[in-house]
Design a protein around this motif. Structure first.
Motif, PDB file in Angstrom:
ATOM      1  N   LYS A 127      37.618  43.474  56.972  1.00 20.29           N
ATOM      2  CA  LYS A 127      37.284  42.833  55.986  1.00 20.29           C
ATOM      3  C   LYS A 127      35.922  43.286  55.055  1.00 20.29           C
ATOM      4  CE  LYS A 127      34.924  39.202  58.724  1.00 20.29           C
ATOM      5  NZ  LYS A 127      34.694  37.770  59.112  1.00 20.29           N
ATOM      6  N   ASN A 128      35.319  44.121  55.829  1.00 18.37           N
ATOM      7  CA  ASN A 128      34.034  44.614  55.479  1.00 18.37           C
ATOM      8  C   ASN A 128      34.142  45.970  54.539  1.00 18.37           C
ATOM      9  OD1 ASN A 128      32.295  42.742  56.594  1.00 18.37           O
ATOM     10  ND2 ASN A 128      32.739  43.774  58.605  1.00 18.37           N
ATOM     11  N   SER A 129      35.312  46.350  54.632  1.00 22.71           N
ATOM     12  CA  SER A 129      35.830  47.549  53.914  1.00 22.71           C
ATOM     13  C   SER A 129      36.602  47.063  52.567  1.00 22.71           C
ATOM     14  CB  SER A 129      36.492  48.551  54.589  1.00 22.71           C
ATOM     15  OG  SER A 129      35.821  48.954  55.686  1.00 22.71           O
ATOM     16  N   TYR A 130      36.914  48.225  51.693  1.00 24.85           N
ATOM     17  CA  TYR A 130      37.909  47.841  50.634  1.00 24.85           C
ATOM     18  C   TYR A 130      38.968  47.237  51.261  1.00 24.85           C
ATOM     19  CZ  TYR A 130      40.343  48.170  46.348  1.00 24.85           C
ATOM     20  OH  TYR A 130      41.198  47.966  45.135  1.00 24.85           O
ATOM     21  N   THR A 131      39.734  45.971  50.661  1.00 27.84           N
ATOM     22  CA  THR A 131      41.131  45.523  51.022  1.00 27.84           C
ATOM     23  C   THR A 131      41.826  45.461  50.199  1.00 27.84           C
ATOM     24  OG1 THR A 131      40.293  43.184  50.407  1.00 27.84           O
ATOM     25  CG2 THR A 131      39.394  43.850  52.593  1.00 27.84           C
ATOM     26  N   GLY A 132      41.802  46.055  49.073  1.00 36.16           N
ATOM     27  CA  GLY A 132      42.925  46.173  48.122  1.00 36.16           C
ATOM     28  C   GLY A 132      44.287  46.783  48.650  1.00 36.16           C
ATOM     29  N   TYR A 157      35.077  34.686  43.899  1.00 36.45           N
ATOM     30  CA  TYR A 157      34.182  35.185  43.309  1.00 36.45           C
ATOM     31  C   TYR A 157      33.913  34.853  41.971  1.00 36.45           C
ATOM     32  CZ  TYR A 157      30.660  38.826  41.464  1.00 36.45           C
ATOM     33  OH  TYR A 157      29.595  39.390  40.840  1.00 36.45           O
ATOM     34  N   LEU A 158      34.995  34.951  41.096  1.00 35.94           N
ATOM     35  CA  LEU A 158      35.137  34.634  39.808  1.00 35.94           C
ATOM     36  C   LEU A 158      34.691  33.268  39.471  1.00 35.94           C
ATOM     37  CD1 LEU A 158      37.641  37.328  38.336  1.00 35.94           C
ATOM     38  CD2 LEU A 158      35.097  37.612  38.113  1.00 35.94           C
ATOM     39  N   GLU A 159      35.313  32.297  40.261  1.00 36.12           N
ATOM     40  CA  GLU A 159      35.135  30.924  40.167  1.00 36.12           C
ATOM     41  C   GLU A 159      33.834  30.430  40.348  1.00 36.12           C
ATOM     42  OE1 GLU A 159      34.811  26.863  41.054  1.00 36.12           O
ATOM     43  OE2 GLU A 159      34.327  28.429  42.648  1.00 36.12           O
ATOM     44  N   THR A 160      32.848  31.251  41.135  1.00 38.10           N
ATOM     45  CA  THR A 160      31.598  30.681  41.655  1.00 38.10           C
ATOM     46  C   THR A 160      30.613  31.038  40.291  1.00 38.10           C
ATOM     47  OG1 THR A 160      32.081  31.533  43.766  1.00 38.10           O
ATOM     48  CG2 THR A 160      29.788  31.337  43.200  1.00 38.10           C
ATOM     49  N   PRO A 161      29.686  29.882  39.930  1.00 38.78           N
ATOM     50  CA  PRO A 161      28.794  30.125  38.942  1.00 38.78           C
ATOM     51  C   PRO A 161      27.841  31.414  39.191  1.00 38.78           C
ATOM     52  CG  PRO A 161      28.940  27.699  39.400  1.00 38.78           C
ATOM     53  CD  PRO A 161      29.691  28.704  40.559  1.00 38.78           C
ATOM     54  N   PRO A 162      27.612  32.332  38.037  1.00 39.61           N
ATOM     55  CA  PRO A 162      27.062  33.234  38.111  1.00 39.61           C
ATOM     56  C   PRO A 162      25.554  33.268  38.970  1.00 39.61           C
ATOM     57  CG  PRO A 162      27.959  33.286  35.923  1.00 39.61           C
ATOM     58  CD  PRO A 162      28.398  31.923  36.792  1.00 39.61           C
ATOM     59  N   HIS A 163      24.917  32.271  38.906  1.00 39.51           N
ATOM     60  CA  HIS A 163      23.595  32.244  39.396  1.00 39.51           C
ATOM     61  C   HIS A 163      23.580  31.915  40.954  1.00 39.51           C
ATOM     62  CE1 HIS A 163      24.459  27.972  38.827  1.00 39.51           C
ATOM     63  NE2 HIS A 163      23.784  27.614  39.878  1.00 39.51           N
ATOM     64  N   LEU A 164      25.048  31.679  41.375  1.00 36.45           N
ATOM     65  CA  LEU A 164      25.093  31.390  42.933  1.00 36.45           C
ATOM     66  C   LEU A 164      25.633  32.713  43.592  1.00 36.45           C
ATOM     67  CD1 LEU A 164      26.461  27.733  43.081  1.00 36.45           C
ATOM     68  CD2 LEU A 164      24.097  28.634  43.238  1.00 36.45           C
ATOM     69  N   ARG A 165      26.176  33.660  42.860  1.00 37.90           N
ATOM     70  CA  ARG A 165      27.124  34.695  43.407  1.00 37.90           C
ATOM     71  C   ARG A 165      26.225  35.500  44.489  1.00 37.90           C
ATOM     72  NH1 ARG A 165      30.356  36.258  37.902  1.00 37.90           N
ATOM     73  NH2 ARG A 165      31.673  34.482  37.903  1.00 37.90           N
ATOM     74  N   ARG A 166      24.890  35.755  43.958  1.00 41.64           N
ATOM     75  CA  ARG A 166      24.075  36.759  44.954  1.00 41.64           C
ATOM     76  C   ARG A 166      23.909  36.108  46.259  1.00 41.64           C
ATOM     77  NH1 ARG A 166      18.545  35.786  44.611  1.00 41.64           N
ATOM     78  NH2 ARG A 166      17.949  34.268  42.872  1.00 41.64           N
ATOM     79  N   HIS A 167      24.010  34.851  46.216  1.00 43.45           N
ATOM     80  CA  HIS A 167      23.770  34.100  47.480  1.00 43.45           C
ATOM     81  C   HIS A 167      24.936  33.827  48.359  1.00 43.45           C
ATOM     82  CE1 HIS A 167      19.594  32.790  46.135  1.00 43.45           C
ATOM     83  NE2 HIS A 167      20.153  32.413  44.854  1.00 43.45           N
ATOM     84  N   LEU A 168      26.003  33.764  47.673  1.00 46.74           N
ATOM     85  CA  LEU A 168      27.306  33.415  48.388  1.00 46.74           C
ATOM     86  C   LEU A 168      28.161  34.527  48.694  1.00 46.74           C
ATOM     87  CD1 LEU A 168      28.435  30.254  46.711  1.00 46.74           C
ATOM     88  CD2 LEU A 168      27.171  30.430  48.984  1.00 46.74           C
ATOM     89  N   PHE A 169      27.918  35.664  47.830  1.00 48.95           N
ATOM     90  CA  PHE A 169      28.788  36.925  48.195  1.00 48.95           C
ATOM     91  C   PHE A 169      27.932  38.085  48.222  1.00 48.95           C
ATOM     92  CE2 PHE A 169      31.367  33.946  45.858  1.00 48.95           C
ATOM     93  CZ  PHE A 169      32.763  34.333  46.477  1.00 48.95           C
ATOM     94  N   PRO A 170      27.707  38.539  49.652  1.00 42.41           N
ATOM     95  CA  PRO A 170      27.062  39.913  49.847  1.00 42.41           C
ATOM     96  C   PRO A 170      27.853  40.974  49.136  1.00 42.41           C
ATOM     97  CG  PRO A 170      27.478  38.786  51.912  1.00 42.41           C
ATOM     98  CD  PRO A 170      28.322  38.003  50.764  1.00 42.41           C
ATOM     99  N   MET A 171      27.016  42.193  49.039  1.00 44.95           N
ATOM    100  CA  MET A 171      27.647  43.274  48.409  1.00 44.95           C
ATOM    101  C   MET A 171      28.710  43.840  49.121  1.00 44.95           C
ATOM    102  SD  MET A 171      24.403  45.501  47.429  1.00 44.95           S
ATOM    103  CE  MET A 171      25.435  46.965  46.396  1.00 44.95           C
ATOM    104  N   HIS A 172      29.727  44.053  48.635  1.00 41.60           N
ATOM    105  CA  HIS A 172      31.328  44.446  49.115  1.00 41.60           C
ATOM    106  C   HIS A 172      32.134  45.390  48.371  1.00 41.60           C
ATOM    107  CE1 HIS A 172      35.115  43.744  50.933  1.00 41.60           C
ATOM    108  NE2 HIS A 172      34.458  43.423  51.818  1.00 41.60           N
ATOM    109  N   PRO A 173      32.544  46.233  49.005  1.00 41.91           N
ATOM    110  CA  PRO A 173      33.393  47.216  48.054  1.00 41.91           C
ATOM    111  C   PRO A 173      34.440  46.681  47.158  1.00 41.91           C
ATOM    112  CG  PRO A 173      33.473  47.922  50.452  1.00 41.91           C
ATOM    113  CD  PRO A 173      32.769  46.468  50.418  1.00 41.91           C
ATOM    114  N   ASP A 174      34.959  45.395  47.723  1.00 41.71           N
ATOM    115  CA  ASP A 174      35.957  44.686  46.839  1.00 41.71           C
ATOM    116  C   ASP A 174      35.404  44.324  45.423  1.00 41.71           C
ATOM    117  OD1 ASP A 174      37.838  44.741  48.842  1.00 41.71           O
ATOM    118  OD2 ASP A 174      37.836  42.646  49.365  1.00 41.71           O
ATOM    119  N   LEU A 175      33.947  44.077  45.491  1.00 42.92           N
ATOM    120  CA  LEU A 175      33.310  43.556  44.252  1.00 42.92           C
ATOM    121  C   LEU A 175      32.754  44.565  43.344  1.00 42.92           C
ATOM    122  CD1 LEU A 175      31.686  40.395  46.199  1.00 42.92           C
ATOM    123  CD2 LEU A 175      33.915  40.840  44.716  1.00 42.92           C
ATOM    124  N   LYS A 176      32.930  45.961  43.916  1.00 39.17           N
ATOM    125  CA  LYS A 176      32.356  47.018  43.165  1.00 39.17           C
ATOM    126  C   LYS A 176      32.724  47.093  41.498  1.00 39.17           C
ATOM    127  CE  LYS A 176      31.907  51.951  43.208  1.00 39.17           C
ATOM    128  NZ  LYS A 176      32.325  53.352  43.891  1.00 39.17           N
TER     129      LYS A 176
END
Length: 386
Positions: free
Chosen positions: A101-106, A120-139
């Motif tokens: 789950k810490n690598s690209y999961t596509g 990720y897309l449902e989350t309000p933009p101002h909260l994403r950096r708090h709730l979603f750490p950097m991840h290859p899925d989100l590149k």
């Protein structure tokens, strides 16, 4: 030189786009305006295996973005990603990748990947950096179109409801060394003596507003909360540094005021689990399965036809199949096999064909989602219980 060409040395001028009645159409005006509270919910279910059918990371995340846009446009309250047994496919080298789950999961887990991107897309933009750490899925997520839902509020926009995340209470600096340690011990003893008489602790919430937001409840840091303010208009005092709010259930904006407040994302290990693990008491009371082997959807929604026979509902579900349809999902479901169910149409109240006479041999799931939500839109707005 053609009069359409830009003359060198001249600055580009803004174009004011106006309609014949003088309205400025250069900016979106279709702002969601709730009329009244609603009790009903709309859910869709689809297999994560559709991601495995996309050949590159760019296509995989674009597919997820297309589905997310449909969820936002048609005010879907819940999306269920189920496993139809077709998600795990060999990669270009001929083997199935190990899920991490810490690598690209596509490639290694398309079900997880689709849930990750939709959440990720449902989350309000101002909260994403708090709730979603950097991840290859989100590149590549930054290239996806915005959903711009009612709870994706800007800092200058006001709504009685708002999404936020609880923060750590900031502690004043006490200096260093022995002095700091001694003050900490004194503070601890004083806290123990006054604990019974201290006022209830408040929790600081980051909500995207310039003011600090406080709630009376003690909530662990890093928790997403739905806020309800006491006023329908923004506080008039610009100098006001703190605003008190109440933490409410995520369903409150919809039930109390009729807002579309985003969608929840749920996973299901099989198509039967879409029903058995339903979060609503009594389950879904109106269900639609989709297939080109179903009855034409027009026979249900055409005025004066079967629409009047469709009952009112509180929780409606539309289920979509993957590349091989819902049939393969039913075949791979051990629970259904034990119950003697082999036909997917037996799972639903209605088994519908979304596009009779289709010109292409297949309709992709991401296309079927748009067709289904549009085709059943009238049922949703007329049969849903307020």
């Amino acid at each position: 030189m053609s009069h359409f060409g830009a003359s060198p040395g001249k600055r580009k001028q803004e174009v004011n786009i106006s309609s014949h009645d003088g309205a400025d159409t250069s900016k979106p005006t279709a702002v969601f305006k709730p009329a009244e509270g609603r009790a009903y919910t709309l859910s869709i279910a689809l297999p994560g295996s559709i991601v495995a059918n996309a050949q590159s990371p760019e296509l995989k995340i674009a597919l997820a973005g297309q589905i997310a846009r449909a969820l936002a446009v048609f005010c879907v309250d819940e999306v269920v990603i189920f496993d139809d047994g077709c998600a795990m496919r060999p990669n270009s080298h001929g083997y199935i990748e190990q899920f991490d789950k810490n690598s690209y999961t596509g490639y290694s887990n398309p079900n997880f990947f689709l849930m990750h991107i939709l959440s990720y897309l449902e989350t309000p933009p101002h909260l994403r950096r708090h709730l979603f750490p950097m991840h290859p899925d989100l590149k590549l997520a930054g290239a996806l179109p915005s959903l711009d839902m009612p709870h994706h509020l800007r800092a200058h926009e006001w709504c009685r409801y708002r999404e936020g995340i609880t923060m750590e209470m900031s502690q004043p600096s006490n200096g260093g060394g022995e002095v700091a340690e001694e003050q900490a011990i004194k503070h601890k003893k004083k806290k123990q003596k006054t604990a019974l008489h201290a006022p209830p602790a408040k929790t600081v919430v980051e909500s995207g507003l310039p003011q600090k937001v406080l709630i009376e409840d003690h909530v662990s840091p890093g928790t997403r909360v739905t806020l309800k303010f006491s006023d329908d208009i923004m506080p008039s005092k610009p100098s006001e540094k703190e605003i008190l709010a109440a933490a409410v259930a995520p369903s409150y904006p919809r039930e109390e005021a009729g807002y579309f407040w985003g969608y929840s994302v749920r996973s299901a290990p099989s198509v039967s689990a879409v029903f058995t693990e339903c979060p609503h008491d009594g389950g879904y009371d109106l269900t639609f399965g989709t297939s080109e082997r179903g009855i034409p959807i027009s026979t249900l929604v055409r005025p004066g036809s079967g629409e009047s026979s469709i009952p009112s509902f509180t929780h409606m579900l539309i289920c979509f199949g993957g590349v091989a349809g819902l049939e393969v999902a039913v075949k791979a479901d051990e629970e259904l096999a034990g119950m003697g169910i082999s036909e997917p149409k037996d799972l639903f109240d209605y088994w519908v064909d979304l596009c009779p006479g289709q010109g292409s041999r297949t309709i992709r799931t991401e296309e079927a989602v748009w067709l289904g939500l549009m085709g059943l839109r009238e049922v949703v707005v007329t049969k849903g219980q307020k």
